[in-house]
Design an enzyme around this catalytic site. Structure first.
Site, PDB file in Angstrom:
ATOM      1  N   CYS A 157       0.043   3.688   2.774  1.00 27.79           N
ATOM      2  CA  CYS A 157       0.551   3.203   4.064  1.00 27.79           C
ATOM      3  C   CYS A 157       2.013   3.614   4.234  1.00 27.79           C
ATOM      4  O   CYS A 157       2.427   4.039   5.312  1.00 27.79           O
ATOM      5  CB  CYS A 157       0.421   1.687   4.162  1.00 27.79           C
ATOM      6  N   CYS A 171       0.832  -1.213   0.000  1.00 23.12           N
ATOM      7  CA  CYS A 171       0.000   0.000   0.000  1.00 23.12           C
ATOM      8  C   CYS A 171       0.869   1.267   0.000  1.00 23.12           C
ATOM      9  O   CYS A 171       1.574   1.531   0.974  1.00 23.12           O
ATOM     10  CB  CYS A 171      -0.909  -0.044   1.225  1.00 23.12           C
TER      11      CYS A 171
END
Length: 114
Positions: A32, A29
């Site tokens: 993230c 991600c």
């Protein structure tokens, strides 16, 4: 931040009377990874008031399904095993937005203690 890899440990940690913020992320991600550089300072600033745990949604897919974690990163605050509040959006999260969420989580936790 503790890396939680089992549902049993997750349930143990969120059962604490001190509010716990679970951060759901994944290695793939990009959003993230965007929060990685500043999260240690955020955690340090709140460490006396909040516990933090990290969960890779790919490690615990059943738990993430149960908690309805669709977008990542997602933040959910718990106390005494109960969800207090969550911060989920499809937009990239800024440090300021995360800190606002943490302040709100503390407000909710304090209001429920009265």
């Amino acid at each position: 931040m503790e890396q939680v890899t089992t549902e049993q440990r997750f349930r143990e940690v969120i059962a604490d009377s001190k509010p716990t913020v679970a951060v759901f992320k994944a290695t793939w991600c990009k959003d993230c990874h965007f929060i990685d550089p500043f999260m240690p300072q955020v955690e340090e600033a709140y460490q006396d008031r909040l516990n933090f745990i990290h969960i890779d949604r790919d490690d615990l897919p059943d738990l993430c399904s149960e908690l309805n974690i669709l977008g990542i990163p997602s933040f959910i605050a718990f106390r005494d095993g109960q969800e207090l509040v969550r911060f989920v959006s499809k937009l990239r999260k800024t440090r300021d937005e995360i800190e606002q969420f943490l302040d709100r989580a503390l407000e909710v936790s304090n209001a429920l203690q009265k």
